[in-house]
Structure formats: C-alpha cells, structure tokens
Write an enzyme that holds these catalytic residues in place. Structure first.
Site, PDB file in Angstrom:
ATOM      1  N   ARG A  90      -8.568  -0.360   6.750  1.00  0.00           N
ATOM      2  CA  ARG A  90      -9.629  -1.361   6.573  1.00  0.00           C
ATOM      3  C   ARG A  90     -10.346  -1.604   7.887  1.00  0.00           C
ATOM      4  O   ARG A  90     -11.576  -1.744   7.920  1.00  0.00           O
ATOM      5  CB  ARG A  90      -9.038  -2.676   6.050  1.00  0.00           C
TER       6      ARG A  90
ATOM      7  N   ALA B 211       0.412  -3.121  -2.661  1.00  0.00           N
ATOM      8  CA  ALA B 211      -0.444  -3.747  -1.651  1.00  0.00           C
ATOM      9  C   ALA B 211      -1.071  -2.669  -0.772  1.00  0.00           C
ATOM     10  O   ALA B 211      -0.630  -1.526  -0.768  1.00  0.00           O
ATOM     11  CB  ALA B 211       0.377  -4.708  -0.794  1.00  0.00           C
ATOM     12  N   CYS B 212      -2.084  -3.066  -0.033  1.00  0.00           N
ATOM     13  CA  CYS B 212      -2.792  -2.162   0.871  1.00  0.00           C
ATOM     14  C   CYS B 212      -1.790  -1.475   1.795  1.00  0.00           C
ATOM     15  O   CYS B 212      -0.887  -2.136   2.293  1.00  0.00           O
ATOM     16  CB  CYS B 212      -3.811  -2.943   1.688  1.00  0.00           C
ATOM     17  N   PRO B 213      -1.915  -0.202   2.003  1.00  0.00           N
ATOM     18  CA  PRO B 213      -3.008   0.701   1.635  1.00  0.00           C
ATOM     19  C   PRO B 213      -2.724   1.518   0.375  1.00  0.00           C
ATOM     20  O   PRO B 213      -3.455   2.452   0.077  1.00  0.00           O
ATOM     21  CB  PRO B 213      -3.094   1.619   2.851  1.00  0.00           C
TER      22      PRO B 213
ATOM     23  N   ARG C  89      -3.661  -4.003   8.495  1.00  0.00           N
ATOM     24  CA  ARG C  89      -2.243  -3.667   8.391  1.00  0.00           C
ATOM     25  C   ARG C  89      -1.951  -2.263   8.888  1.00  0.00           C
ATOM     26  O   ARG C  89      -0.960  -2.026   9.570  1.00  0.00           O
ATOM     27  CB  ARG C  89      -1.760  -3.836   6.945  1.00  0.00           C
TER      28      ARG C  89
END
Length: 188
Positions: free
Chosen positions: A154, A14-16, A150
């Site tokens: 982004r 998942a991000c990042p 998060r």
C-alpha cells in the site's frame, strides 16, 4: 446481478492476502474476464482499487451485503502494464536511524485506522490509503515523507500517488510494520 467468470473467496483475510490471491488468479484469467473477490477486510476496497490501477486491470466497483464486500475486477485486454514499483525506498532499519537522528520528517502510515490504533511508529500520522486522494491538500509538498504500511505494498501505491501529485521527497518504507522493531505507540 453482476456476471462474473470466477469468484475468489478472500473472506477473513487481511492485507496483503486479498491482493496476493487476486494477483495470482488474474494471471490465470483470460483477458476481458471478470473476477469477483469476496472479502471481509474493509481496507480491501482501497487496496484492490489501487492495485488494479497500478497493474493495468480494470476496477469495476464494489458492493456490500451482510458484511461481505464483493469487488469486481476485469482483466486487462491486450498488453498488460507491468506492475509499477516506486523507486525510492528505505529499509525499516534506515528509517529507524533517521528517526533516532531527530531529523524533521513525516512518517505517513497508510494502513487502516484500526491497524494504526493497535500499533504505529511513534509520531506517525495516520492517513488510510482510501483517504489519500481527498487529503493531498493537507500535506506539505516540500516535506520529507516516509510512507509506511504493513508490508510495503500500500505504501508503494501511495508513494506513487504522492509523487504524481508533485510531492518531491517521498520514500517508501519496506517491509513496513510487519517487521518493525523500533518503538511503537498505541491508541488503545
């Protein structure tokens, strides 16, 4: 079939992490080489596209089959751009103080809708990164906007986009929800 020089397996991350791994691999690639990033995180499409744009690499496109996203990026030729960082930032603690002071601000959460549903800053508005460009007209250009995700990556990209679009009071919140200690709301 798309010809690539290297394949990066980012499935299940998942991000990042897809961006972190992509950034590291891109440093090792020769200019003009094409990287295929395989991922399962639906948000990785918007994330990698925005990252490529900010770092000067070419986002070629994404295909999807059997739940696997394949993102294609080409390493920039010649002199690469230095990754842009939005200059106006506040810490989580500073944002918490602003919110406790009941100042009229917009907290714009640019994580994916599922991330937002499981916990977000009370009163925040959800606007996933991939939807930002098509939703700019829905936002007040004069509003004081605090952009959160998060980890701050982004939100940095969105803060840059908003600023370029004429928004005058945009601030990136770092490190974001990964270390948020204030009150949260859930949609579930």
């Amino acid at each position: 079939m798309i010809e690539t020089n290297l394949v990066l397996d980012a499935k299940g991350l998942a991000c990042p992490m897809p961006i972190v791994k992509t950034r590291k691999i891109m440093k090792e690639l020769a200019q003009g080489n094409v990287l295929e990033v395989q991922a399962t995180d639906k948000g990785s499409t918007a994330d990698l596209k925005a990252w490529a744009e900010s770092s000067g690499h070419d986002y070629l496109g994404t295909t999807e089959a059997d739940g696997i996203l394949k993102h294609y990026l080409r390493k920039a030729g010649g002199e690469e751009k230095i990754e842009k960082k939005y200059p106006h930032i506040v810490s989580n603690k500073e944002l918490q103080g602003i919110l406790e002071g009941n100042r009229e601000v917009l907290v714009l959460d640019v994580r994916e809708s599922a991330e937002f549903a499981f916990g977000h800053i009370a009163g925040a508005q959800s606007l996933p990164l991939g939807d930002v460009e098509t939703s700019l007209s829905d936002l007040n250009k004069e509003a004081e906007i605090y952009v959160v995700c998060r980890t701050g990556n982004r939100s940095d990209l969105v803060a840059q986009k908003l600023s370029k679009a004429g928004f005058t009071q945009v601030v990136n919140v770092i490190p974001g929800m990964s270390e948020w200690n204030g009150s949260i709301e859930k949609l579930l």
